[in-house]
Design an enzyme around this catalytic site. Structure first.
Site, mmCIF file in Angstrom:
data_model
loop_
_atom_site.group_PDB
_atom_site.id
_atom_site.type_symbol
_atom_site.label_atom_id
_atom_site.label_comp_id
_atom_site.label_asym_id
_atom_site.label_seq_id
_atom_site.Cartn_x
_atom_site.Cartn_y
_atom_site.Cartn_z
ATOM 1 C CG HIS A 192 -43.974 43.624 31.252
ATOM 2 N ND1 HIS A 192 -43.831 44.393 30.372
ATOM 3 C CD2 HIS A 192 -45.069 42.868 31.116
ATOM 4 C CE1 HIS A 192 -44.986 44.344 29.541
ATOM 5 N NE2 HIS A 192 -45.887 43.376 30.167
ATOM 6 N NE ARG B 131 -47.606 46.584 26.203
ATOM 7 C CZ ARG B 131 -48.025 45.456 26.955
ATOM 8 N NH1 ARG B 131 -48.036 45.312 28.112
ATOM 9 N NH2 ARG B 131 -48.293 44.527 26.063
HETATM 10 C C1 GLV Z 1 -48.402 41.656 28.560
HETATM 11 O O1 GLV Z 1 -47.987 42.553 29.110
HETATM 12 C C2 GLV Z 1 -49.547 41.381 27.871
HETATM 13 O O2 GLV Z 1 -49.667 42.250 26.880
HETATM 14 O O3 GLV Z 1 -49.790 40.326 27.967
#
Ligand code: GLV
Length: 308
Positions: A271, A223
């Site tokens: 992401h 993250r």
């Molecule tokens: C993506 O970042 C997830 O948590 O699946």
């Protein structure tokens, strides 16, 4: 007795179709068509709903669409309502592809070559064999282990670091804060696949980078909150780190004036390392609903004290 899906509407249609095929008896509702909130027993969401959960008095389980659950404020969810993180094969497959791609790109100096290309510079960089490039993965959960297994055939010396001890054949295992310096000291490419918790927020900072061998490289697929952005920039500038591949940021999306965007030694993606695949995720939720009905343990249940 209804299941409420509260996330991307296009994928929501796939969820609805999958659930209708496999469990026609299930009353599936797609946000914002909630109907009577008193009938919602199961919530499938990427982020928590804006209204207080008290709006759903019959709520029995919250299913996260993501593998991570840091977007939920676990303290605000009544303890009687279990939170379940997503465990489904699509997430792992995407993460394996991305992490292997990033490690190989760093191993083969791709950020430097892209840079050279922009400058019309035809200049080989001395290559290093995989057997001399030590890769370390922080977080030996399902995703971390899957990535380590698929990195193995390339011949990189592999290590994993985890909060509690985890064994994996062919992987040197380190556990707990006390073993972090030893893990870092033997890691040329560091891959962060940790969950974001109070303990891991800001872990990728100046001090940690200083513990890596000089010119090590970083892959962050955890993250954005794991990384201290200014510390990364300083470490790239002073040569502590050679390059970074980042799939996550804080905030997301990253503001247009952020220094990461055009940093020559940062590769940034929005992401996308792995995305939950609605087809297999719907099956994972159905399997958990069956387990719940049978009084069995749910797969992926979040430990509130640990935060993942
Ligand atoms: C993506 O970042 C997830 O948590 O699946």
């Amino acid at each position: 007795m209804a299941l409420l899906y509260m996330a991307d509407p296009i994928r929501g249609d796939v969820w609805r179709r999958m659930l209708a095929e496999r469990a026609p008896e299930l009353d599936v509702r797609l946000w914002p068509e909630v109907g009577d909130p008193g009938e919602i027993r199961w919530l499938v969401a990427w982020e928590p709903p804006e209204e207080p959960l008290a709006a759903f008095p019959a709520l029995e389980i919250i299913f996260s669409i993501g593998a991570g659950v840091d977007q939920f404020d676990l303290k605000s969810i009544p303890p009687r309502v279990p939170v379940v993180r997503m465990i489904e094969p699509g997430i792992a497959e995407g993460m394996i592809e991305y992490a292997v791609m990033a490690v190989l790109a760093l191993h083969r100096d791709l950020p430097a070559y892209v840079n050279q290309q922009h400058r019309r510079l035809w200049q080989p960089i001395p290559a290093r064999p995989a057997t001399e490039r030590r890769v370390g993965v922080m977080g030996m959960g399902r995703l971390g282990r899957a990535v380590l297994e698929r990195l193995a055939p390339f011949g990189f010396p592999l290590a994993g670091w985890n909060r509690s001890p985890r064994e994996l054949p062919g992987v040197e295992s380190f556990a707990g804060a006390a073993s972090l310096p030893a893990f870092l000291a033997r890691t040329d490419i560091l891959v962060c696949l940790l969950p974001l918790t109070e303990d891991t927020r800001g872990l990728l900072d100046r001090r940690l980078f200083a513990g890596l061998p000089k010119s090590a490289a970083l892959v962050n697929v955890g993250r954005g909150g794991h990384l201290v952005a200014d510390d990364l920039l300083a470490a790239l500038d002073d040569g502590t780190l050679s390059a970074a591949v980042l799939d996550v940021a804080e905030p997301e999306p990253l503001p247009p004036d952020h220094p990461f965007w055009n940093h020559p030694r940062i590769v940034l993606t929005p992401h996308i390392a792995s995305q939950t695949r609605p087809e297999s995720a719907a099956l994972a939720v159905l399997d958990n609903l069956r387990r719940h009905a049978a009084g069995e343990a749910l797969n992926g249940i979040v430990d509130r004290a640990r935060g993942y």
